[in-house]
Scaffold this motif. Sequence first.
Motif, PDB file in Angstrom:
ATOM      1  N   ALA A  75      20.912 -37.331  -4.781  1.00 29.12           N
ATOM      2  CA  ALA A  75      19.784 -37.947  -5.467  1.00 29.12           C
ATOM      3  C   ALA A  75      20.092 -38.059  -6.944  1.00 29.12           C
ATOM      4  N   GLY A  76      19.759 -39.217  -7.499  1.00 33.52           N
ATOM      5  CA  GLY A  76      19.985 -39.441  -8.911  1.00 33.52           C
ATOM      6  C   GLY A  76      21.399 -39.910  -9.212  1.00 33.52           C
ATOM      7  N   ALA A  77      22.240 -40.037  -8.183  1.00 33.47           N
ATOM      8  CA  ALA A  77      23.621 -40.434  -8.404  1.00 33.47           C
ATOM      9  C   ALA A  77      23.789 -41.946  -8.382  1.00 33.47           C
ATOM     10  N   GLY A  78      22.707 -42.684  -8.413  1.00 30.63           N
ATOM     11  CA  GLY A  78      22.796 -44.139  -8.391  1.00 30.63           C
ATOM     12  C   GLY A  78      22.508 -44.666  -7.006  1.00 30.63           C
ATOM     13  N   GLY A  79      22.465 -45.980  -6.895  1.00 26.04           N
ATOM     14  CA  GLY A  79      22.223 -46.611  -5.614  1.00 26.04           C
ATOM     15  C   GLY A  79      20.756 -46.666  -5.244  1.00 26.04           C
ATOM     16  N   GLY A  80      19.882 -46.252  -6.135  1.00 27.00           N
ATOM     17  CA  GLY A  80      18.456 -46.289  -5.857  1.00 27.00           C
ATOM     18  C   GLY A  80      17.864 -47.634  -6.210  1.00 27.00           C
ATOM     19  N   VAL A  81      16.631 -47.804  -5.809  1.00 26.55           N
ATOM     20  CA  VAL A  81      15.895 -49.020  -6.128  1.00 26.55           C
ATOM     21  C   VAL A  81      14.605 -48.592  -6.808  1.00 26.55           C
ATOM     22  N   SER A  82      14.191 -49.361  -7.822  1.00 26.77           N
ATOM     23  CA  SER A  82      13.027 -48.981  -8.609  1.00 26.77           C
ATOM     24  C   SER A  82      11.896 -49.966  -8.464  1.00 26.77           C
ATOM     25  N   GLY A  83      10.683 -49.426  -8.551  1.00 27.39           N
ATOM     26  CA  GLY A  83       9.476 -50.232  -8.603  1.00 27.39           C
ATOM     27  C   GLY A  83       8.831 -50.033  -9.960  1.00 27.39           C
ATOM     28  N   SER A  84       7.553 -50.341 -10.070  1.00 25.69           N
ATOM     29  CA  SER A  84       6.874 -50.212 -11.355  1.00 25.69           C
ATOM     30  C   SER A  84       6.709 -48.761 -11.770  1.00 25.69           C
ATOM     31  N   ALA A  85       6.701 -47.833 -10.821  1.00 27.60           N
ATOM     32  CA  ALA A  85       6.560 -46.413 -11.156  1.00 27.60           C
ATOM     33  C   ALA A  85       7.532 -45.524 -10.397  1.00 27.60           C
ATOM     34  N   VAL A  86       8.016 -45.991  -9.255  1.00 26.83           N
ATOM     35  CA  VAL A  86       8.809 -45.148  -8.360  1.00 26.83           C
ATOM     36  C   VAL A  86      10.256 -45.628  -8.311  1.00 26.83           C
ATOM     37  N   THR A  87      11.174 -44.665  -8.392  1.00 26.68           N
ATOM     38  CA  THR A  87      12.585 -44.926  -8.112  1.00 26.68           C
ATOM     39  C   THR A  87      12.903 -44.153  -6.835  1.00 26.68           C
ATOM     40  N   ALA A  88      13.526 -44.840  -5.873  1.00 28.19           N
ATOM     41  CA  ALA A  88      13.799 -44.226  -4.574  1.00 28.19           C
ATOM     42  C   ALA A  88      15.267 -44.382  -4.211  1.00 28.19           C
ATOM     43  N   VAL A  89      15.849 -43.296  -3.727  1.00 29.49           N
ATOM     44  CA  VAL A  89      17.220 -43.300  -3.226  1.00 29.49           C
ATOM     45  C   VAL A  89      17.156 -42.893  -1.752  1.00 29.49           C
ATOM     46  N   LEU A  90      17.610 -43.786  -0.884  1.00 31.67           N
ATOM     47  CA  LEU A  90      17.639 -43.475   0.548  1.00 31.67           C
ATOM     48  C   LEU A  90      18.679 -42.386   0.776  1.00 31.67           C
ATOM     49  N   ILE A  91      18.236 -41.250   1.332  1.00 33.06           N
ATOM     50  CA  ILE A  91      19.174 -40.149   1.565  1.00 33.06           C
ATOM     51  C   ILE A  91      19.432 -39.891   3.044  1.00 33.06           C
ATOM     52  N   GLU A  92      18.569 -40.405   3.897  1.00 31.28           N
ATOM     53  CA  GLU A  92      18.748 -40.184   5.339  1.00 31.28           C
ATOM     54  C   GLU A  92      17.967 -41.248   6.079  1.00 31.28           C
ATOM     55  N   ARG A  93      18.493 -41.611   7.235  1.00 28.65           N
ATOM     56  CA  ARG A  93      17.797 -42.527   8.135  1.00 28.65           C
ATOM     57  C   ARG A  93      17.972 -41.984   9.533  1.00 28.65           C
ATOM     58  N   HIS A  94      16.848 -41.783  10.221  1.00 29.76           N
ATOM     59  CA  HIS A  94      16.898 -41.269  11.591  1.00 29.76           C
ATOM     60  C   HIS A  94      16.156 -42.252  12.481  1.00 29.76           C
ATOM     61  N   GLU A  95      16.755 -42.543  13.614  1.00 22.70           N
ATOM     62  CA  GLU A  95      16.114 -43.459  14.545  1.00 22.70           C
ATOM     63  C   GLU A  95      16.270 -42.915  15.952  1.00 22.70           C
ATOM     64  N   ASP A  96      15.166 -42.959  16.699  1.00 20.54           N
ATOM     65  CA  ASP A  96      15.219 -42.610  18.112  1.00 20.54           C
ATOM     66  C   ASP A  96      14.383 -43.634  18.866  1.00 20.54           C
TER      67      ASP A  96
END
Length: 181
Positions: A75-96
Motif C-alpha cells: 500500500a502506498g507504493a503506487g499503482g493506486g487510483v484517486s477520487g475526489s477524497a479517496v485513493t485506493a490501491v487494489l491489494i487482493e481480489r478473491h472470486e468464488d
Amino acid sequence: MGLNDEVGRRLRELRRADGLSLSELARRSGVGKGTLSELESGRRNPTLETLYALATALGRPLGAVLGDPPPGVVAGAGGGVSGSAVTAVLIERHEDARAATDVFRITIADGAVQESAAHVPRTTESLMVLSGTAVVGLPDAPQTAGPGGHAAWPADAPHLYSAPHGEVQGVLFVRYPKSGG
C-alpha cells in the motif's frame, strides 16, 4: 505497461466482450465518449469515480477494470487510483462461485468528502479503519469508525466517504455477489 495503459486495455476488452460501442458504454456510464476513448488508449488518467461509473455500467467489479494486483504489492507504493477524497490501491481480489471481493488499501484525505454512485445490485462495502476517524456509508445514515473500528453498508445505493478530523487509513472490502449467489 503503466496503470493507464493496463486500465485502458482492460476497459476496451470488457466493452468489446459485452458487444458495446464506445457510444453505448459512454451513454450507460455517463462518461463522455471522448473521455472513454482517451482512457481506452491510455492517454488519460482515470479517476476513481470514472472507473466506478464504467465498471458499474459494465456490470463488473472495479477490480475487473484494474486487473489483479502485482505480487507483493505494498500500500502506498503506487499503482493506486484517486477520487475526489479517496485513493485506493487494489491489494487482493478473491472470486468464488458466489461473489467477487476486491480488497483495497485506502486513504481518505483530511477534510475531504467523496460521494460515490451506486454500484451493481447487491454490492456491499465494509471498511476497517487503521488510523483516523472515517464517516462513511449511506448519506442519510452515515457511520463513524475510528482506529480498530469498522463500518459496513450497502453499496448499491449512493454512499460517501469522509475524513472530517484528519487523514484516514483503512482497508476497504467491496463484495459483488454473482447472480443467484
